[in-house]
Design an enzyme around this catalytic site. Structure first.
Site, PDB file in Angstrom:
ATOM      1  N   GLY A 231       0.832  -1.201   0.000  1.00 27.10           N
ATOM      2  CA  GLY A 231       0.000   0.000   0.000  1.00 27.10           C
ATOM      3  C   GLY A 231       0.862   1.243   0.000  1.00 27.10           C
ATOM      4  O   GLY A 231       2.011   1.226  -0.470  1.00 27.10           O
ATOM      5  N   SER A 232       0.308   2.299   0.564  1.00 30.16           N
ATOM      6  CA  SER A 232       0.999   3.586   0.511  1.00 30.16           C
ATOM      7  C   SER A 232       2.184   3.628   1.475  1.00 30.16           C
ATOM      8  O   SER A 232       2.248   2.867   2.449  1.00 30.16           O
ATOM      9  CB  SER A 232       0.012   4.686   0.892  1.00 30.16           C
ATOM     10  N   GLY A 236       2.849   2.086   5.270  1.00 34.79           N
ATOM     11  CA  GLY A 236       4.068   1.341   5.611  1.00 34.79           C
ATOM     12  C   GLY A 236       4.839   1.982   6.754  1.00 34.79           C
ATOM     13  O   GLY A 236       5.455   1.287   7.571  1.00 34.79           O
ATOM     14  N   GLU A 253       5.727  -3.496   0.604  1.00 36.81           N
ATOM     15  CA  GLU A 253       5.651  -3.174  -0.838  1.00 36.81           C
ATOM     16  C   GLU A 253       4.868  -1.880  -0.951  1.00 36.81           C
ATOM     17  O   GLU A 253       3.639  -1.887  -0.999  1.00 36.81           O
ATOM     18  CB  GLU A 253       4.929  -4.302  -1.587  1.00 36.81           C
ATOM     19  N   CYS A 287       1.556   0.566  -8.865  1.00 38.94           N
ATOM     20  CA  CYS A 287       2.705   1.028  -8.076  1.00 38.94           C
ATOM     21  C   CYS A 287       3.887   1.299  -9.000  1.00 38.94           C
ATOM     22  O   CYS A 287       4.744   2.115  -8.687  1.00 38.94           O
ATOM     23  CB  CYS A 287       3.059   0.009  -7.010  1.00 38.94           C
TER      24      CYS A 287
HETATM   25  P1  NAD Z   1      -3.422   2.250   1.388  1.00 37.66           P
HETATM   26  O1  NAD Z   1      -2.117   2.438   2.071  1.00 37.66           O
HETATM   27  O2  NAD Z   1      -4.473   3.268   1.575  1.00 37.66           O
HETATM   28  O3  NAD Z   1      -4.075   0.853   1.880  1.00 37.66           O
HETATM   29  C1  NAD Z   1      -3.407  -0.372   1.684  1.00 37.66           C
HETATM   30  C2  NAD Z   1      -3.887  -1.384   2.717  1.00 37.66           C
HETATM   31  O4  NAD Z   1      -3.356  -1.018   3.999  1.00 37.66           O
HETATM   32  C3  NAD Z   1      -5.397  -1.462   2.891  1.00 37.66           C
HETATM   33  O5  NAD Z   1      -5.755  -2.821   3.042  1.00 37.66           O
HETATM   34  C4  NAD Z   1      -5.639  -0.685   4.176  1.00 37.66           C
HETATM   35  O6  NAD Z   1      -6.805  -1.049   4.855  1.00 37.66           O
HETATM   36  C5  NAD Z   1      -4.396  -1.056   4.965  1.00 37.66           C
HETATM   37  N1  NAD Z   1      -4.029  -0.115   6.043  1.00 37.66           N
HETATM   38  C6  NAD Z   1      -3.983   1.231   5.971  1.00 37.66           C
HETATM   39  N2  NAD Z   1      -3.537   1.743   7.142  1.00 37.66           N
HETATM   40  C7  NAD Z   1      -3.287   0.688   7.958  1.00 37.66           C
HETATM   41  C8  NAD Z   1      -2.805   0.559   9.301  1.00 37.66           C
HETATM   42  N3  NAD Z   1      -2.484   1.634  10.027  1.00 37.66           N
HETATM   43  N4  NAD Z   1      -2.673  -0.677   9.817  1.00 37.66           N
HETATM   44  C9  NAD Z   1      -2.970  -1.769   9.090  1.00 37.66           C
HETATM   45  N5  NAD Z   1      -3.434  -1.714   7.818  1.00 37.66           N
HETATM   46  C10 NAD Z   1      -3.591  -0.498   7.258  1.00 37.66           C
HETATM   47  O7  NAD Z   1      -3.101   2.035  -0.168  1.00 37.66           O
HETATM   48  P2  NAD Z   1      -4.104   1.950  -1.414  1.00 37.66           P
HETATM   49  O8  NAD Z   1      -4.646   3.299  -1.715  1.00 37.66           O
HETATM   50  O9  NAD Z   1      -5.054   0.798  -1.247  1.00 37.66           O
HETATM   51  O10 NAD Z   1      -3.084   1.505  -2.580  1.00 37.66           O
HETATM   52  C11 NAD Z   1      -2.307   2.390  -3.316  1.00 37.66           C
HETATM   53  C12 NAD Z   1      -0.890   2.416  -2.803  1.00 37.66           C
HETATM   54  O11 NAD Z   1      -0.326   1.113  -2.778  1.00 37.66           O
HETATM   55  C13 NAD Z   1       0.041   3.219  -3.710  1.00 37.66           C
HETATM   56  O12 NAD Z   1       0.905   3.990  -2.919  1.00 37.66           O
HETATM   57  C14 NAD Z   1       0.801   2.146  -4.472  1.00 37.66           C
HETATM   58  O13 NAD Z   1       2.043   2.570  -4.988  1.00 37.66           O
HETATM   59  C15 NAD Z   1       0.941   1.098  -3.431  1.00 37.66           C
HETATM   60  N6  NAD Z   1       1.183  -0.226  -4.014  1.00 37.66           N
HETATM   61  C16 NAD Z   1       2.438  -0.755  -3.924  1.00 37.66           C
HETATM   62  C17 NAD Z   1       2.705  -1.985  -4.501  1.00 37.66           C
HETATM   63  C18 NAD Z   1       4.088  -2.578  -4.451  1.00 37.66           C
HETATM   64  O14 NAD Z   1       4.196  -3.757  -4.722  1.00 37.66           O
HETATM   65  N7  NAD Z   1       5.127  -1.837  -4.114  1.00 37.66           N
HETATM   66  C19 NAD Z   1       1.687  -2.684  -5.159  1.00 37.66           C
HETATM   67  C20 NAD Z   1       0.416  -2.119  -5.218  1.00 37.66           C
HETATM   68  C21 NAD Z   1       0.179  -0.884  -4.636  1.00 37.66           C
END
Ligand code: NAD
Length: 499
Positions: A231-232, A236, A253, A287
């Site tokens: 995720g973002s 992370g 990731e 991503c």
């Molecule tokens: P996001 O960070 O909003 O959410 C991702 C996941 O994290 C969701 O399941 C969310 O519920 C969970 N989450 C959020 N805060 C949390 C916390 N404090 N504790 C536990 N879980 C938590 O991201 P998004 O908007 O769904 O996805 C887009 C982002 O993901 C972009 O930044 C993109 O670059 C990244 N991404 C990276 C990869 C990679 O492999 N590097 C792949 C796909 C997406």
């Protein structure tokens, strides 16, 4: 197919789709297609305990037999490819071929993991002591928590789950709260594979639905030794330290800010095709999406001209239509963020092409937008941020050193590439003094990786690796074994301890 037909084709029942607290909207038209039931955060300890119990049984199942479960999963995915691909389109807004491509990626990683299940081996190492042998063995670790993002709603789970399962680890999956339906459908496919497999322990693969609070239970638990989070960077930065503080193993990731350097010798026809796919494919929501174009000043103007022409011809609209290449953004908030970033870039001296809301010829209710190309005088703070939408910033350079400095001068380190026919430039780009990213390509765009290689990136991208190569080692613990088959007890380093 209508929304209802797609949900039905994936075996989702009315009971599962109604009466819950989590509203699921389709990005296609903003329609609420379901209200799904969320997992109560209070139930998480029992769910994790079940996973631990499954671990005690699964870790003793021979790895090739564990691979059989993943082989069956691959078979079931093949049979469900059309239906699940259509649901990815419905729930994440991906165009049809990308929805199907995502399921194909799941199938590919299953094939990879089946082969891996017979190749989980370590080294034998020459011992310095007579009649001794050293070797390393790889053992399962325990439950693997998988937190995934909306933009690869099912593939990211399969990258982790296929490896974790053959490595002997149960999985608990918390998908994005924006995409629970594709996760529920994937679970049904998994359940069919488990039924055919026969004797897998209960709780080997579990799904929990909800937002950060549900994810937090996985992040905090010492009984979840591996936590893979996609995720973002913001997410992370919260999750990573928490997992590390309890001595768990995070696999992170996170966001990217991927660049392409276009050198004077580049094949511009190929470069334009690569730029268009990697900058606007998935509506800029990968991503690995191309976000920064670093073009040699001798080709920059021509590239911008060709790209603005190409951009104008890209069909935007309903992702279910076979001819569409750019579907909707995931929601209106995402479009608002994109428009705000465009204004910031303009204030920093950017010249903007495109980047407008599209309402004609598209389903009403969705967030459709034309991709933006922004010529920047230099790499500003806005350019250094990842905006999860189709914005491509264009900057110029004169020397390769300058281009590399621009390319590496961002907080993220996921994917990168160079278009050049000059061997010295290509090799410099791939060298220790070149790109600082986890992925570096030559004459290929930064997105659309194959599953055979390890996937992931450096710096604020998190450092995790998933998918191919030896990424499986992240799901196992390494044990070094020394065996003495002699009748004396010599100590290493010549130490004497006689008594
Ligand atoms: P996001 O960070 O909003 O959410 C991702 C996941 O994290 C969701 O399941 C969310 O519920 C969970 N989450 C959020 N805060 C949390 C916390 N404090 N504790 C536990 N879980 C938590 O991201 P998004 O908007 O769904 O996805 C887009 C982002 O993901 C972009 O930044 C993109 O670059 C990244 N991404 C990276 C990869 C990679 O492999 N590097 C792949 C796909 C997406």
């Amino acid at each position: 197919m209508t929304h209802a037909e797609i949900l039905k084709a994936n075996g989702l029942s009315q009971a599962e789709l109604t009466g819950g607290t989590l509203a699921v909207r389709s990005p296609i038209d903003g329609e609420v297609v379901a209200h799904v039931h969320e997992t109560d955060a209070g139930d998480m300890p029992a769910i994790i305990a079940k996973s631990q119990e499954a671990f005690r049984a699964w870790r003793t199942v021979p790895a090739p037999r564990r691979g059989e479960l993943v082989r069956l999963l691959g078979e079931e995915l093949r049979a469900s490819k059309e239906a699940l691909g259509a649901l990815v389109t419905l729930e994440a807004g991906k165009i049809t071929s990308e929805g199907l491509g995502e399921v194909q990626e799941m199938i590919d990683i299953c094939d990879f993991a089946v082969g891996l299940s017979r190749q989980i081996y370590g080294l034998t190492i020459a011992s310095e002591r007579p009649s001794h042998r050293m070797m390393e063995t790889w053992h399962p670790m325990g439950p693997c928590g998988i937190i995934s993002a909306f933009n690869f709603p099912v593939a990211v789970w399969s990258w982790n789950a296929a490896l974790a399962l053959v490595c002997g680890d149960p999985v608990i999956w918390k998908p994005s709260e924006k995409t629970p339906l594709t996760a529920m459908a994937s679970m049904k496919i998994m359940e069919r594979a488990l039924a055919r497999f026969g004797d897998a322990p209960e709780g080997l693969v579990q799904l929990v639905i909800g937002g950060p609070a549900v994810g937090e239970a996985l992040v905090a638990s010492k009984d979840v030794p591996i936590l893979s989070a996609t995720g973002s960077t913001r997410m992370g930065s919260i999750v990573g330290p928490k997992v590390a503080a309890r001595w768990g193993r995070p696999i992170l990731e996170l966001g990217g800010n991927n660049a392409m350097i276009v050198a004077p010798s580049a094949d511009l026809d190929m470069a334009v095709r690569a730029i268009a796919f990697s900058a606007v494919g998935t509506a800029g929501q990968r991503c690995t999406t191309l976000r920064r174009l670093i073009a040699h000043n001798s080709v920059r103007a021509e590239l911008v001209e060709r790209l603005t022409k190409a951009y104008a011809s890209l069909p935007i609209g309903d992702p279910r239509r076979a001819t569409t290449l750019i579907g909707p953004l995931v929601d209106h908030a995402s479009r608002d963020r994109m428009l705000a970033q465009i204004e910031k870039a303009r204030a920093e001296g950017g010249t903007v092409h495109g980047g407008q809301t599209v309402t004609d010829g598209v389903p009403q209710g969705g967030a459709y937008i034309s991709p933006a190309l922004i010529e920047m005088p230099q790499q500003t703070d806005t350019v250094r941020e990842e905006t999860f939408a189709p914005i491509l910033y264009v900057m110029g350079y004169d020397t390769l050193d300058e281009a590399l400095a621009i390319q590496n001068d961002v907080p993220q380190g996921l994917s990168s590439c160079i278009f050049t026919l000059n061997m010295r430039e290509a090799e410099t780009f791939l060298s220790a003094a070149g790109s600082d990213c986890g992925i570096a390509n030559v004459n290929i765009g930064p997105s659309g990786a194959e599953i055979g290689g390890a996937f992931g990136g450096e710096k604020e991208t998190g450092g995790g690796r998933e998918s191919g190569s030896d990424a499986w080692k992240g799901y196992m613990r390494r044990q070094t074994n020394t065996i003495n088959y002699g009748a004396t007890l010599p100590l290493a380093q010549g130490v004497k301890f006689d008594f």
